[in-house]
Scaffold this motif. Structure first.
Motif, PDB file in Angstrom:
ATOM      1  N   LYS A   1      -4.997   3.055   4.196  1.00 28.51           N
ATOM      2  CA  LYS A   1      -4.544   2.225   5.128  1.00 28.51           C
ATOM      3  C   LYS A   1      -3.521   1.001   4.314  1.00 28.51           C
ATOM      4  O   LYS A   1      -3.906   0.654   3.206  1.00 28.51           O
ATOM      5  CB  LYS A   1      -5.711   1.355   5.732  1.00 28.51           C
ATOM      6  N   ASN A   2      -2.307   0.868   4.770  1.00 26.91           N
ATOM      7  CA  ASN A   2      -1.454  -0.168   4.171  1.00 26.91           C
ATOM      8  C   ASN A   2      -2.157  -1.550   4.288  1.00 26.91           C
ATOM      9  O   ASN A   2      -2.569  -1.856   5.296  1.00 26.91           O
ATOM     10  CB  ASN A   2      -0.143  -0.024   4.745  1.00 26.91           C
ATOM     11  N   SER A   3      -2.177  -2.237   3.252  1.00 23.58           N
ATOM     12  CA  SER A   3      -2.520  -3.759   3.411  1.00 23.58           C
ATOM     13  C   SER A   3      -1.787  -4.551   2.511  1.00 23.58           C
ATOM     14  O   SER A   3      -1.209  -4.398   1.741  1.00 23.58           O
ATOM     15  CB  SER A   3      -3.975  -3.600   2.610  1.00 23.58           C
TER      16      SER A   3
END
Length: 75
Positions: A2-4
């Motif tokens: 997941k992009n964070s």
């Protein structure tokens, strides 16, 4: 994965990243000076240090954070 995107407090070890970021954002405006690489790096370092000193004096109580994408500094 997941992009964070997160923030992290500045550490002295981050200065080299911030200088590279400054160079990538500002080198074009100094390109017309047609300086040898070493001199252009000295000029950019002088500008970076002056701006950093000015910001730290003007915003003495500011939080200094880095923007991270997936734990890697991007800004």
């Amino acid at each position: 994965m997941k992009n964070s995107v997160t923030l992290r407090q500045y550490k002295p070890a981050d200065e080299s990243f911030l200088f590279r970021l400054f160079c990538s954002a500002n080198a074009q405006q100094f390109a017309s000076l047609d300086l040898p690489f070493a001199q252009s790096q000295q000029w950019l370092r002088m500008q970076f240090d002056a701006r950093d000193s000015q910001y730290r004096a003007q915003y003495a109580n500011a939080d200094l954070d880095l923007v991270l994408h997936n734990a890697q500094p991007i800004g």
